[in-house]
Each structure stands twice: as structure tokens, then as C-alpha cells.
Design a protein around this motif. Structure first.
Motif, short mmCIF file in Angstrom:
data_model
loop_
_atom_site.label_atom_id
_atom_site.label_comp_id
_atom_site.label_asym_id
_atom_site.label_seq_id
_atom_site.Cartn_x
_atom_site.Cartn_y
_atom_site.Cartn_z
N ALA A 78 0.84 -1.20 0.00
CA ALA A 78 0.00 0.00 0.00
C ALA A 78 0.88 1.24 0.00
CB ALA A 78 -0.90 0.01 1.23
N VAL A 116 -3.52 0.49 -3.43
CA VAL A 116 -2.78 -0.71 -3.82
C VAL A 116 -2.79 -0.79 -5.33
CG1 VAL A 116 -2.76 -3.23 -3.74
CG2 VAL A 116 -3.37 -1.93 -1.69
N VAL A 149 -1.15 -7.08 3.81
CA VAL A 149 -0.75 -5.78 3.29
C VAL A 149 0.53 -5.31 3.96
CG1 VAL A 149 -1.40 -3.35 3.09
CG2 VAL A 149 -3.12 -5.13 2.74
N SER A 174 -5.78 -7.53 6.30
CA SER A 174 -6.63 -6.41 5.93
C SER A 174 -7.74 -6.81 4.97
CB SER A 174 -5.79 -5.30 5.28
OG SER A 174 -4.77 -4.85 6.15
N LEU A 230 -9.27 -5.30 1.57
CA LEU A 230 -9.16 -4.34 0.48
C LEU A 230 -10.56 -4.05 -0.06
CD1 LEU A 230 -6.17 -5.81 -1.59
CD2 LEU A 230 -6.09 -4.25 0.38
N VAL A 262 -8.09 0.24 -5.96
CA VAL A 262 -8.05 -0.65 -4.80
C VAL A 262 -7.46 0.12 -3.63
CG1 VAL A 262 -7.15 -2.82 -3.88
CG2 VAL A 262 -7.71 -2.64 -6.32
N VAL A 311 -6.89 0.08 0.84
CA VAL A 311 -6.96 -0.67 2.09
C VAL A 311 -8.13 -0.13 2.89
CG1 VAL A 311 -5.76 -1.34 4.20
CG2 VAL A 311 -4.46 -1.03 2.07
#
Length: 294
Positions: free
Chosen positions: A82, A88, A113, A123, A125, A133, A135
Motif C-alpha cells: 500500500a 494498492v 498488506v 486487511s 481491500l 483498490v 486498504v
């Protein structure tokens, strides 16, 4: 709470959505270590959810790398990175991004992540309608074996989608009534729980999430992995629960499945009018306690 808007954030409070929302819970078997392949499987489930008319799809905990601790411990090739804004850009997710853009189905999928400060988190997403994308949420309550692999998240998160607010949790988070209550206190109408329950845990799997629904008079979407090899064999049972904890859709303990259900704001309103736990709860549960001798 961090709010992740999709098409305009809805402020917290007693308001309810104005239109129903069709959601899907994925029950699937990822391949340990195959991030690209699992992202492709996520894309197919997203396409199926779109064909069924769903707007939101929830997939299991750590779906992209698979919940397989030996693989997770072996190296960081199964992680996604990230940037400082939580975005991402891993090319292994390109097919999933494209499918979300095509179908318009917002997809919540589990991942390991790596953050810019070196933290590694378990996490969820969120793949937004534009294919970006981000987090969404870092798991706050880590199960025993997970503590050697991840660091806990430090805050809750709420996903805003078409006037609906969804608290984000991951598996063990849902075992803590306070976690779901924090989401409800932030104005959540539902609670999304991607999970990884193993064979033998069916009783707890089927108890926690309808309880969180009734505790907080909110819908719950529970996605779980299925299959795998002992001792990491998962027991399915993905489900969507109404605000009284009743089953709207439910998967079997085995087999890949997609559970689809409609979240009706009228049901939310009627339930909260009849069962007023959110409105009637005491701020400090009665204040200081006294000891009553027997």
C-alpha cells in the motif's frame, strides 16, 4: 472510524437508507500463495455477483494469499503493498479491477498488506467501482497464530455505499460485541465480516454473527473460506443475516458458493422500532457497580 466513501459519504446518525441493496457473500477455496490466481477467482465471483444483481460482494479473510500460515510466514511475495494513501497498485489484481469496473460490483477481499512504515496487516481491500483498490480496514483483534505474522490495526472503518453504511470487521473481530457496537454507534446499517473458520468451529461460526446482528439491529454479511487441507481446512457456512439475526441466505459447510440477499431498509426501520437496544443502551451500563452480598 475511518469512512471509505464509494459514491458520497452518508453522515452517521439515526438515518436509514432509502433504497434496498443486494449483497453477496462469497464462499470459496483460494490456493495458498497464488495471489494472481486467487484474484482471478475473485473476479469470477464478482462477475457472478453482478449477474445476480448484487452491488456489493464480500470475500473471505486473506483470500488473496489464502489463509495458510506456513505460506504467509515464508516470505512477502504473497503480500500486496500500500502507498501512504492506502492505495494498492499490484498488477496481480488487474483482472479483478477490470471486472469491478465492468460490473459495478464493489468487492471487499482479504489480503496481507505491507504498509510504507513496514507494518504488515491482515486487511480488507475495497475494490471501488472505478477499479481503484484501497486498504479498507486492518484487523484489530488478531487470533493467537496471527500475532507472529501481523500487527493489529489501530482504528475501525466504515464503508459508505449508495446511502448504506457498513462497519468493517475481520473474523475474530466479530467475536467481540464491542466491535460491532462501535460500528453501530458510528451509524452502521450493516457489518461485513470476511472470515476464516476452520472445521470444528461450526458452533461458534453460527453463533457470533447472528448475535452481532441482533445485538446491534443491523444486517451482517459473513463470508468464509471452504476446503483446504488439515489442519487448515475451512468450513464454509457463508451467510447473510437480517437485523434480528435470522438467516437471509446461507451456504453449506462444503463447496464453493455465492450467497445473495436483499437488504431492505424497511426491515431495518421496523426492527429498530421494535428492538431498541441501540436507543435504550446506557452510556456506562449503569455506572459504578456495587457488591451485593449473598
Amino acid at each position: 472510524m475511518t469512512v471509505l466513501p464509494d459514491a458520497g459519504a452518508t453522515p452517521p446518525g439515526p438515518t436509514v437508507p432509502t433504497t434496498p441493496l443486494r449483497v453477496a457473500a462469497g464462499q470459496a477455496e483460494p490456493v495458498p500463495g497464488d495471489v494472481a490466481g486467487n484474484a482471478g477467482a475473485a473476479a469470477e465471483l464478482t462477475r457472478r455477483a453482478g449477474a445476480a444483481g448484487a452491488t456489493l460482494l464480500v470475500l473471505p479473510e486473506l483470500f488473496l494469499p489464502a489463509y495458510h500460515p506456513p505460506t504467509l510466514a515464508a516470505g512477502n511475495t504473497v503480500d500486496v503493498a500500500a502507498d501512504p494513501a492506502g492505495r494498492v497498485a499490484d498488477p496481480r489484481l488487474d483482472r479483478l479491477r477490470a471486472t469491478v469496473r465492468e460490473t459495478g460490483v464493489v468487492t471487499v477481499v482479504g489480503a496481507a498488506v505491507r504498509h510504507p512504515d513496514g507494518r504488515r496487516t491482515c486487511s480488507s481491500l475495497v475494490v471501488r467501482r472505478d477499479g481503484q483498490v484501497v486498504v479498507g480496514y486492518d484487523k484489530q483483534h488478531l487470533w493467537a497464530d496471527e500475532r507472529a505474522l501481523f500487527v493489529p490495526g489501530d482504528r475501525g472503518a466504515t464503508l459508505s455505499l449508495d446511502g448504506w453504511r457498513f462497519g468493517l470487521g475481520i473474523c475474530y473481530d466479530g467475536c467481540f460485541p464491542e466491535h460491532g457496537r462501535a460500528a453501530a454507534g458510528d451509524g452502521a446499517h450493516g457489518y461485513l465480516c470476511p472470515s476464516g473458520y476452520l472445521v470444528g468451529s461450526e458452533h461458534r461460526r453460527d453463533l457470533y454473527y447472528p448475535a452481532r446482528a441482533l445485538d446491534n439491529t443491523m444486517f451482517v454479511v459473513f463470508a468464509n473460506a471452504v476446503g483446504g487441507a488439515d489442519p487448515w481446512r475451512f468450513n464454509g457456512g457463508a451467510a447473510v443475516y437480517d437485523p434480528q439475526g435470522r438467516v437471509l441466505a446461507r451456504g453449506a459447510d462444503t463447496g464453493v458458493d455465492l450467497l445473495v440477499a436483499d437488504l431492505d431498509p424497511a426491515v431495518l426501520t421496523a426492527t429498530r422500532a421494535a428492538h431498541r437496544m441501540l436507543a435504550d443502551r446506557l452510556p456506562h451500563q449503569g455506572g459504578p457497580r456495587r457488591v451485593v452480598p449473598a
